[in-house]
Design a protein around this motif. Structure first.
Motif, PDB file in Angstrom:
ATOM      1  N   HIS A  45      37.698  36.944  48.350  1.00 42.47           N
ATOM      2  CA  HIS A  45      37.076  35.965  47.467  1.00 42.47           C
ATOM      3  C   HIS A  45      36.495  36.664  46.245  1.00 42.47           C
ATOM      4  O   HIS A  45      35.654  37.539  46.358  1.00 42.47           O
ATOM      5  CB  HIS A  45      35.958  35.191  48.187  1.00 42.47           C
ATOM      6  CG  HIS A  45      35.337  34.163  47.293  1.00 42.47           C
ATOM      7  ND1 HIS A  45      35.823  32.893  47.197  1.00 42.47           N
ATOM      8  CD2 HIS A  45      34.287  34.250  46.431  1.00 42.47           C
ATOM      9  CE1 HIS A  45      35.095  32.223  46.318  1.00 42.47           C
ATOM     10  NE2 HIS A  45      34.161  33.028  45.835  1.00 42.47           N
ATOM     11  N   ILE A  46      36.982  36.260  45.084  1.00 42.00           N
ATOM     12  CA  ILE A  46      36.446  36.680  43.781  1.00 42.00           C
ATOM     13  C   ILE A  46      36.319  35.384  42.998  1.00 42.00           C
ATOM     14  O   ILE A  46      37.313  34.679  42.803  1.00 42.00           O
ATOM     15  CB  ILE A  46      37.383  37.664  43.051  1.00 42.00           C
ATOM     16  CG1 ILE A  46      37.677  38.897  43.906  1.00 42.00           C
ATOM     17  CG2 ILE A  46      36.791  38.058  41.700  1.00 42.00           C
ATOM     18  CD1 ILE A  46      38.787  39.779  43.365  1.00 42.00           C
ATOM     19  N   SER A  47      35.139  35.029  42.558  1.00 42.99           N
ATOM     20  CA  SER A  47      34.908  33.713  41.960  1.00 42.99           C
ATOM     21  C   SER A  47      35.649  33.482  40.653  1.00 42.99           C
ATOM     22  O   SER A  47      36.306  32.447  40.480  1.00 42.99           O
ATOM     23  CB  SER A  47      33.412  33.480  41.746  1.00 42.99           C
ATOM     24  OG  SER A  47      32.763  33.423  42.998  1.00 42.99           O
ATOM     25  N   THR A  48      35.544  34.388  39.698  1.00 41.05           N
ATOM     26  CA  THR A  48      36.184  34.209  38.394  1.00 41.05           C
ATOM     27  C   THR A  48      36.750  35.542  37.917  1.00 41.05           C
ATOM     28  O   THR A  48      36.424  36.604  38.464  1.00 41.05           O
ATOM     29  CB  THR A  48      35.201  33.694  37.314  1.00 41.05           C
ATOM     30  OG1 THR A  48      34.346  34.763  36.906  1.00 41.05           O
ATOM     31  CG2 THR A  48      34.377  32.515  37.807  1.00 41.05           C
ATOM     32  N   LEU A  49      37.555  35.491  36.868  1.00 42.35           N
ATOM     33  CA  LEU A  49      38.051  36.732  36.279  1.00 42.35           C
ATOM     34  C   LEU A  49      36.902  37.620  35.814  1.00 42.35           C
ATOM     35  O   LEU A  49      37.024  38.841  35.810  1.00 42.35           O
ATOM     36  CB  LEU A  49      38.974  36.422  35.094  1.00 42.35           C
ATOM     37  CG  LEU A  49      40.358  35.886  35.430  1.00 42.35           C
ATOM     38  CD1 LEU A  49      41.127  35.575  34.149  1.00 42.35           C
ATOM     39  CD2 LEU A  49      41.134  36.847  36.288  1.00 42.35           C
ATOM     40  N   ASN A  50      35.793  37.009  35.437  1.00 42.02           N
ATOM     41  CA  ASN A  50      34.625  37.781  35.001  1.00 42.02           C
ATOM     42  C   ASN A  50      34.021  38.613  36.126  1.00 42.02           C
ATOM     43  O   ASN A  50      33.238  39.525  35.869  1.00 42.02           O
ATOM     44  CB  ASN A  50      33.545  36.848  34.440  1.00 42.02           C
ATOM     45  CG  ASN A  50      34.005  36.127  33.197  1.00 42.02           C
ATOM     46  OD1 ASN A  50      34.836  36.626  32.442  1.00 42.02           O
ATOM     47  ND2 ASN A  50      33.472  34.941  32.974  1.00 42.02           N
ATOM     48  N   ASP A  51      34.361  38.279  37.374  1.00 38.77           N
ATOM     49  CA  ASP A  51      33.795  38.971  38.530  1.00 38.77           C
ATOM     50  C   ASP A  51      34.694  40.086  39.065  1.00 38.77           C
ATOM     51  O   ASP A  51      34.341  40.764  40.029  1.00 38.77           O
ATOM     52  CB  ASP A  51      33.507  37.957  39.649  1.00 38.77           C
ATOM     53  CG  ASP A  51      32.512  36.908  39.199  1.00 38.77           C
ATOM     54  OD1 ASP A  51      31.426  37.284  38.722  1.00 38.77           O
ATOM     55  OD2 ASP A  51      32.830  35.706  39.294  1.00 38.77           O
ATOM     56  N   ILE A  52      35.854  40.283  38.451  1.00 39.79           N
ATOM     57  CA  ILE A  52      36.742  41.365  38.863  1.00 39.79           C
ATOM     58  C   ILE A  52      36.104  42.693  38.472  1.00 39.79           C
ATOM     59  O   ILE A  52      35.553  42.835  37.381  1.00 39.79           O
ATOM     60  CB  ILE A  52      38.119  41.216  38.179  1.00 39.79           C
ATOM     61  CG1 ILE A  52      38.835  39.987  38.715  1.00 39.79           C
ATOM     62  CG2 ILE A  52      38.972  42.463  38.381  1.00 39.79           C
ATOM     63  CD1 ILE A  52      40.097  39.652  37.961  1.00 39.79           C
ATOM     64  N   ASN A  53      36.194  43.666  39.374  1.00 41.51           N
ATOM     65  CA  ASN A  53      35.684  44.992  39.048  1.00 41.51           C
ATOM     66  C   ASN A  53      36.793  46.029  39.203  1.00 41.51           C
ATOM     67  O   ASN A  53      37.917  45.699  39.566  1.00 41.51           O
ATOM     68  CB  ASN A  53      34.443  45.331  39.895  1.00 41.51           C
ATOM     69  CG  ASN A  53      34.745  45.370  41.374  1.00 41.51           C
ATOM     70  OD1 ASN A  53      35.700  46.007  41.802  1.00 41.51           O
ATOM     71  ND2 ASN A  53      33.932  44.695  42.169  1.00 41.51           N
TER      72      ASN A  53
END
Length: 121
Positions: A45-53
């Motif tokens: 689970h990754i909420s949005t592209l902004n949350d990718i690390n």
């Protein structure tokens, strides 16, 4: 967590699965916008592209490669297809678990949406 795609990943709700491996699941979109429209969803689970690390780099690359592999298997790769990540409200994201839309089976126009007409073109 009350995430629709997590429930699909966990097999709590059904989907028309067309591909699955240890990192992603792909299934047909329930509201298709093209003759072929499927989603590639990471099992993480990754909420949005902004949350990718940085640790998600290979996973996101795997999503894109999976989209290409399925597109070849579905017979749309040679004519072409569109891939889309939506991010947040203005980007059109409705399920807050990243997913890659793959649309094909017809010629696509650009831009995909003309705001002044408020209808697809």
């Amino acid at each position: 967590m009350d995430c629709l795609f997590c429930k699909i990943v966990n097999k709590d709700i059904p989907a028309q699965v067309i591909y699955e491996d240890d990192q992603v699941i792909a299934f047909n979109d329930i509201n298709p916008q093209a003759p072929l429209h499927f989603l590639v969803v990471p099992k993480k689970h990754i909420s949005t592209l902004n949350d990718i690390n940085e640790d998600d780099r290979e996973l996101v690359g795997h999503m894109v490669m999976t989209a290409g592999k399925i597109s070849k298997n579905q017979g749309i790769a040679e004519d072409g297809y569109r891939t889309v990540f939506n991010c947040n409200n203005h980007g059109g994201q409705t399920v807050y678990h990243i997913h890659l839309h793959v649309l094909g089976g017809k010629a696509m126009g650009w831009p995909p949406y003309q705001a002044t007409l408020k209808q697809p073109i």
